[in-house]
Design an enzyme around this catalytic site. Structure first.
Site, short mmCIF file in Angstrom:
data_model
loop_
_atom_site.label_atom_id
_atom_site.label_comp_id
_atom_site.label_asym_id
_atom_site.label_seq_id
_atom_site.Cartn_x
_atom_site.Cartn_y
_atom_site.Cartn_z
N PRO A 2 39.44 28.77 41.36
CA PRO A 2 38.64 30.01 41.33
C PRO A 2 39.07 30.90 40.17
O PRO A 2 40.26 31.07 39.93
CB PRO A 2 38.96 30.69 42.66
CG PRO A 2 39.62 29.67 43.50
CD PRO A 2 40.21 28.64 42.59
N GLU A 3 38.12 31.43 39.44
CA GLU A 3 38.44 32.37 38.37
C GLU A 3 38.17 33.79 38.85
O GLU A 3 37.68 34.01 39.96
CB GLU A 3 37.63 32.02 37.12
CG GLU A 3 38.04 30.65 36.56
CD GLU A 3 38.17 30.62 35.04
OE1 GLU A 3 38.38 31.68 34.44
OE2 GLU A 3 38.06 29.52 34.47
#
Ligand SMILES: [Zn+2]
Length: 296
Positions: A2-3
């Site tokens: 996840p960014e």
């Protein structure tokens, strides 16, 4: 992994259920994730009110009413989902689908809120995520946070600031942008997107974006705008998918971000009039996607 925009979307998805609720019980189904949970974690937080849910870089911050903050990181494969009555939601939107397999449900927040009871469930098949508890007053000096640069979302990230950081640096621009001391929470996908949008090559030396007088070049000013835009656009896309999702049947259809250059090797560049092709190279073990025709 996840960014930042995904973590921010998770935060926005969880906030309505968590903010203002009482954490009746924290159910830990194992002793650790990537790291062991802090000693007496569940006992320390039981019965506390949740003041607010915020974010720093890719850390979710759950502020409790006793001055302590639960710090949660999603690692590679972590996700949260909310179960309230018959509705189950996976908060946030992800490039790769999230697990809903109950055998990977490791932490459950049992909540009592204004809208009734809810369960917020942390699922993490690969267990690279982690949770810790930190006194709010010690947050800035905590090892997680003390070396982090400014967020890429707001005015704190400016071209003058980056000019100071990049001046005289032979370091590749790609690496300089991934360095969390320069910018907090900016990851591989959005560095590729921002470089493409500002027509800068990931192979350029960071110092070439600074004048001899130490000022930002026009290219660096454009890059800062591009960074803020790609992050804001991704957060907006995540937010709209959350809304669509809540308006639909309550079960999340996994949203695929559409990227302009990331993961588009050998496809035509979408810069108008360019005619180039997207290449993939590996820098410091990470894939860089870029167009050699319009990024220099
Ligand atoms: Zn191009």
């Amino acid at each position: 992994m996840p960014e930042l925009p995904e973590v921010e979307t998770v935060r926005r998805g969880l906030a309505p259920s968590m903010e203002g609720a009482v954490l009746k019980e924290l159910e830990l189904r194992r002793n650790d994730l990537r790291f062991p949970f802090p000693a007496d974690f569940a006992r320390h937080v039981a019965g506390r009110g949740i003041r607010s849910l915020s974010r720093r870089a890719k850390y979710l911050l759950i502020d409790l009413d006793d001055g302590k903050t639960i710090v949660a990181h999603l690692g590679m494969s972590g996700s949260f989902r909310v179960e309230a009555g018959a509705v189950a939601d996976t908060a946030g939107t992800f490039h790769h689908p999230r697990s809903k397999d109950e055998k990977h449900d490791h932490v459950i927040f049992h909540l009592a809120g204004a809208g009734g009871d809810a369960r917020v469930i942390y699922n993490d098949p690969r267990r690279f995520g982690f949770m810790d508890i930190v006194p709010r007053v010690d947050m800035a000096s905590h090892p997680f946070f003390r070396d982090l640069g400014p967020e890429p979302t707001g005015n704190e990230l400016g071209a003058d600031y980056l000019a100071k950081r990049f001046a005289g640096k032979a370091q590749l621009l790609k690496s300089a942008l991934l360095d969390q001391k320069n910018i907090a929470g900016l990851g591989n996908i959005y560095v590729c997107e921002a470089l493409w949008r500002s027509h800068l090559s990931p192979l350029r030396a960071a110092g070439t974006l600074v004048t001899d007088a130490g000022k930002p070049t026009e290219a660096l000013q454009g890059l800062v705008v591009a960074i803020r835009e790609v992050i804001a656009d991704a957060i907006a896309a995540g937010g709209s998918s959350l809304r669509d999702h809540i308006q639909a049947d309550g079960s999340l259809g996994y949203f695929q971000h559409s990227f302009s250059v990331y993961d588009r090797e050998a496809q035509p560049c979408s810069t108008p009039g360019c005619g180039g092709t997207v290449s993939r190279i590996v820098q410091a073990g990470r894939s860089s996607f870029y167009c050699a025709a319009c990024q220099s």
